[in-house]
Write an enzyme that holds these catalytic residues in place. Structure first.
Site, short mmCIF file in Angstrom:
data_model
loop_
_atom_site.label_atom_id
_atom_site.label_comp_id
_atom_site.label_asym_id
_atom_site.label_seq_id
_atom_site.Cartn_x
_atom_site.Cartn_y
_atom_site.Cartn_z
N ASP A 244 45.03 35.26 27.97
CA ASP A 244 45.16 34.08 28.81
C ASP A 244 45.49 32.91 27.90
O ASP A 244 44.90 32.78 26.81
CB ASP A 244 43.86 33.77 29.55
N ASP B 269 41.85 39.33 43.86
CA ASP B 269 40.56 38.99 43.23
C ASP B 269 39.51 38.89 44.32
O ASP B 269 39.68 38.13 45.29
CB ASP B 269 40.68 37.66 42.49
#
Length: 244
Positions: free
Chosen positions: A7, A129
């Site tokens: 990330d 998610d």
């Protein structure tokens, strides 16, 4: 397969705790050397997330990703704030292998269904998610701050008519925690949706977690923090996956 994950926020490798931008940890890594080592060890694909782009598309870290593409031959899938066809075209032109679509799969589902048709199901990964409450797998969007009434099953059923192939499923309660993955979840969804190649994400902290996930039948495991913090090496992770 094992998919190492990175990330990026403001050009630096970072991990968020359960998606919280205020609870972050930066990692000082030599990315060029890192990617060189991953290629040498036989990694087949890498997962990148643009955290700046996820917040605001205009802040996408294009320069950083141009550099990454220029010095690795490993195919890369990228996510983070991909909301329009222009976003997708930009990233494919840069040389990314797949795009990862998150919130738009719920907020703009008709268009995302069309993208699956236009680009092909092998070029798009749906990132779903979830928070699990009362046995319901509720999808959260917008950096996990907004809960929806859509379930994981709803989304997969809807997009399967357009030959949905890749689903990155994250149990939000596990992300960035090193607390172990939700094995029960992956066993259940692999059994229910045999046509989907699931990418498991969240909670992997040791090699036994890799063994447990492989046994669920998931296609891939995304691993971020454990590799960054050297809890095990990529070589160990790959051997563990191959030998199980």
């Amino acid at each position: 397969m094992i998919i190492p994950a990175f990330d990026f926020l403001e050009g630096k490798a970072v991990r968020l705790y359960q998606g919280n931008y205020l609870d972050k940890k930066f990692y000082n890594i030599d990315l060029y050397q890192h990617l060189k080592d991953l290629k040498k060890q036989g990694v087949k694909i890498i997962h990148l997330v643009d955290l700046n782009g996820a917040k605001k598309a205009e802040n996408r870290q294009i320069k950083l990703f141009q550099n990454i593409i220029s010095y690795t031959k490993i195919p890369i899938q990228i996510g983070g704030g991909i909301r329009t066809e222009n976003d997708i075209n930009t990233l494919f032109k840069l040389g990314f292998e797949r795009v990862v679509i998150g919130s738009s799969a719920i907020t703009n589902k008709f268009e995302v269904k069309r993208w699956l048709k236009v680009y092909g199901s092998n070029k798009i990964v749906l990132a779903l998610d979830i928070n699990i409450m009362n046995n319901k797998k509720k999808i959260s969007i917008n950096g996990w701050v907004k809960e929806t009434n859509y379930t994981l099953e709803d989304a997969i059923d809807y997009f399967s008519s357009e030959h949905l192939q890749h689903v990155l499923c994250t149990d939000i309660s596990k992300d960035g925690t090193l607390s172990g993955p939700n094995i029960t979840l992956y066993k259940e969804i692999v059994k229910k949706f045999k046509h989907i190649q699931f990418q498991a994400s969240g909670g992997v902290s040791n090699l036994s977690d890799i063994i447990s996930l492989k046994q669920t039948g998931v296609n891939s495991i995304i691993i971020g923090r454990s590799l960054l913090e050297k809890r095990f090496t990529i070589k160990e992770a790959l051997e563990c996956w191959q030998n199980e």
